[in-house]
Design an enzyme around this catalytic site. Structure first.
Site, PDB file in Angstrom:
ATOM      1  N   CYS A 247      -2.215   8.841   2.918  1.00 28.00           N
ATOM      2  CA  CYS A 247      -2.226   8.565   1.472  1.00 28.00           C
ATOM      3  C   CYS A 247      -3.625   8.625   0.891  1.00 28.00           C
ATOM      4  O   CYS A 247      -3.784   8.788  -0.326  1.00 28.00           O
ATOM      5  CB  CYS A 247      -1.568   7.215   1.193  1.00 28.00           C
TER       6      CYS A 247
ATOM      7  N   GLU B 134       0.875  -1.172   0.000  1.00 32.74           N
ATOM      8  CA  GLU B 134       0.000   0.000   0.000  1.00 32.74           C
ATOM      9  C   GLU B 134       0.906   1.214   0.000  1.00 32.74           C
ATOM     10  O   GLU B 134       1.559   1.516   1.000  1.00 32.74           O
ATOM     11  CB  GLU B 134      -0.923  -0.021   1.214  1.00 32.74           C
TER      12      GLU B 134
END
Length: 491
Positions: free
Chosen positions: A289, A255
C-alpha cells in the site's frame, strides 16, 4: 476446496496454548502463487472457536496486565531471538506462500525480529503524566493502561511482519491478542505460534485462528470482549470492521489502501527518481500500500523521464523466486489479483493509454505473473489513476506547475503516502505541507521506519502503527485526581 494427490503440509491453529484443528473438519487449501500448486492445508474455524479464542484471551489478560512491563518486554526479546534462530526456515516459508523474492523475504523476517526488540524496549519508556492542579494539595495523574483484548486481522502481503506490528505493541502494554491471518497466507502465522509456545508466553495471551473473514473477522469485530481491532487490509474490509465495532464502541486502528503519488519536478535528479519509483513500485511484486501508484512528471522533462522509466522497468525480471534468486519480481498473490491488474491495464489501453513497456500476463507454470508496466497518455479521472492497482503498473501523467501537481496528487480518496523528487528545498517544503497523506518521502523510495509513524488520511485509514504513536493505540487513558490532607500526616 482444491484437492491434490500430493500429501500436503498441515498446520494447526493455536487457541489458549494448544494446537488444534477445527471441530468443523473443514480445511483451507493454501496455494503457492509462483506455481499455482497447493502447498498446505489449515483449519477453517467456526464462530464458536473464534469465541473460545476470545474468551481465552479475555481471561488471560486479567493476569497478563499485572506482569511487570519489563517482563512482558523480555518475552518479546525472546521471540526476536527465536525468529533469528529459525530465519532460514521462515524465509523459505514466506517465499513459498506469498511469492516474495528472497532479498525481500529475508528483510521481512529479520526486520520483524528487530521490530519485536524495538517494541520490547518500550516496556521501560511508555509513560503517563503528572499535571499541576488548580486545587491545593492535589496531584493530577494521567495513567496509561491496557485496553484489554486486541484483535489483529492480518493481510497477505506482509504476513509475518504484520504479526510483529500488531502483537508487539499489544503485548508490551499489557493487552492479550487474537490474530487472524489471511486465508491466502496462513502458514507463517501458525508456524509463528510454535515460537510463542517455545518462549513460554502464558497460555491465552496469544491466540492465532484461521478462517474466512466473513466468519472469523466478523466475530473479532463485533464481540464485546474485544477492546481494539487492528486491521491491515482493504478499504471495504475496514468499513465492515468499523460498522461491526460500532455496535459496542470498540476502538479501531485501520491501515487500508493507498494510491501514492510521486511528483517529479524538472530540477529533480532524474536517474534517482526513476530508480526510487521503480524500487517502490515493484517492491513485494507491486503489492504494497506504500508503493508509488501514479507518477506526475513536469512537462519539461517528461519525455526523458518516461523513456528512462520504461527502459528500467522493462529490465525488471519476473519469475519464481524459489527457482531463481536473481529475479527482480515474483507473482501476484492469486488469480483474482492477476485478473484485476490485467483488466485495469486493458481498459486503460482501450481508453487511449499508451503502453511504454509491459502490459501483459506472463505465462510461467500455473503462477500469477504480470509484466512490469508503464502506461502513459492516461487521464486524471481514469480508473487506473484513481483506483488502487496493487500490481507492478505505473501510470504516468504530466504537469506544468507545482500547483497542478499537488492538486492532482490530492485528487484522490486515498491519503497514505506520497513522494516528491526535487533539488529545490522550497518545493520539498511546500509539498510536505500541502500533500494530503500520512507520509511524504523526499528524494527516496517509499518505506517507513519502525520508530516513525505509519498512518493514513482519508480512506487510507484511521489510527496508526509504529513508534510511540503506534504503542499509544493499544492504551487507554486513566486520570487520577489525588487529593491530599497534610494536616493528617504523621510527622
Amino acid at each position: 476446496m482444491a484437492q491434490s494427490s500430493v500429501a500436503l503440509k498441515h498446520y494447526q491453529m493455536y487457541i489458549n496454548g494448544e494446537f488444534r484443528d477445527s471441530s468443523s473438519g473443514n480445511l483451507i487449501t493454501v496455494i503457492n502463487p509462483a506455481t499455482g500448486e497447493p502447498i498446505s492445508t489449515v483449519p477453517s474455524a467456526t464462530v464458536d472457536e473464534a469465541r473460545e479464542a476470545i474468551d481465552a484471551a479475555y481471561e488471560a489478560q486479567k493476569t497478563w496486565k499485572l506482569v511487570p512491563a519489563a517482563t512482558r518486554g523480555q518475552y518479546l526479546h525472546d521471540v526476536a531471538t527465536e525468529i533469528r534462530k529459525d530465519s532460514d526456515h521462515l524465509i523459505e516459508m514466506l517465499q513459498e506462500e506469498q511469492g516474495k523474492i528472497k532479498s525481500l523475504a529475508t528483510t521481512e523476517i529479520l526486520f520483524s525480529a528487530d521490530y519485536f526488540d524495538y517494541m520490547a524496549s518500550a516496556s521501560r519508556t511508555y509513560e503517563g503524566e503528572i499535571l499541576q492542579s488548580d486545587n491545593a494539595n492535589e496531584s493530577i495523574m494521567i495513567d496509561k493502561q491496557p485496553i484489554g483484548v486486541a484483535a489483529g486481522i492480518l493481510p497477505w502481503n506482509f504476513p509475518f511482519f504484520l504479526i510483529a506490528r500488531k502483537m508487539g505493541p499489544a503485548l508490551v502494554t499489557g493487552n492479550t491478542i487474537v490474530m487472524k491471518p489471511s486465508t491466502d497466507t496462513p502458514n507463517l502465522g501458525l508456524e509463528f505460534a510454535k515460537i510463542v509456545e517455545k518462549v513460554g508466553i502464558p497460555k491465552g495471551v496469544v491466540n492465532i485462528i484461521t478462517g474466512p473473514g466473513a466468519v472469523i473477522g466478523d466475530e473479532l469485530s463485533k464481540n464485546k470482549k474485544i477492546g481494539i481491532i487492528s486491521l491491515t487490509g482493504s478499504v471495504n474490509s475496514g468499513k465492515r470492521v468499523m460498522a461491526a465495532a460500532a455496535t459496542h464502541m470498540a476502538k479501531v486502528s485501520l491501515e487500508l489502501g493507498g494510491k501514492a503519488p510521486a511528483i517529479v519536478c524538472k530540477d529533480a535528479d532524474i536517474d534517482l527518481a526513476v530508480q526510487s519509483i521503480i524500487d517502490s513500485r515493484v517492491d513485494n511484486n507491486g503489492q504494497l500500500c506504500n508503493n508509488c501508484e501514479r507518477v506526475y512528471v513536469q512537462e519539461d522533462i517528461a519525455d526523458e523521464f518516461t523513456k528512462k522509466l520504461a527502459t528500467k522497468m522493462g529490465e525488471v525480471t519476473v519469475g519464481d523466486p524459489m527457482a531463481n534468486e536473481d529475479i527482480g519480481m515474483g507473482p501476484l498473490i492469486n488469480q483474482g489479483a492477476l485478473d484485476k491488474v490485467s483488466g485495469m491495464v486493458d481498459r486503460a489501453v482501450k481508453a487511449g493509454g499508451k503502453l511504454e513497456t509491459g502490459g501483459h500476463i506472463v505465462k510461467i507454470a500455473k503462477g500469477f505473473y504480470f509484466e512490469p508496466t508503464v502506461i502513459s497518455n492516461v487521464k486524471q479521472d481514469s480508473e487506473i489513476v484513481q483506483d488502487e492497482i496493487f500490481g507492478p503498473v505505473l501510470p504516468v501523467l504530466t504537469f506544468k506547475t507545482l500547483d497542478d501537481a499537488i492538486n492532482m496528487a490530492n485528487d484522490s480518496d486515498f491519503g497514505l503516502t506520497s513522494s516528491i523528487f526535487t533539488e529545490n528545498i522550497d518545493n520539498a517544503m511546500r509539498a510536505s505541507r500541502e500533500l494530503e497523506d500520512g507520509e511524504t518521502y523526499i528524494n527516496r523510495f517509499n518505506f517507513e521506519a519502525m520508530n516513525g509513524s505509519h498512518s493514513g488520511w482519508k480512506e487510507s485509514g484511521i489510527g496508526g502503527d509504529d513508534g510511540k504513536h503506534g504503542i499509544e493505540e493499544f492504551l487507554n487513558t486513566h486520570v487520577v485526581y489525588l487529593q491530599g490532607h497534610p494536616e493528617k500526616a504523621n510527622g
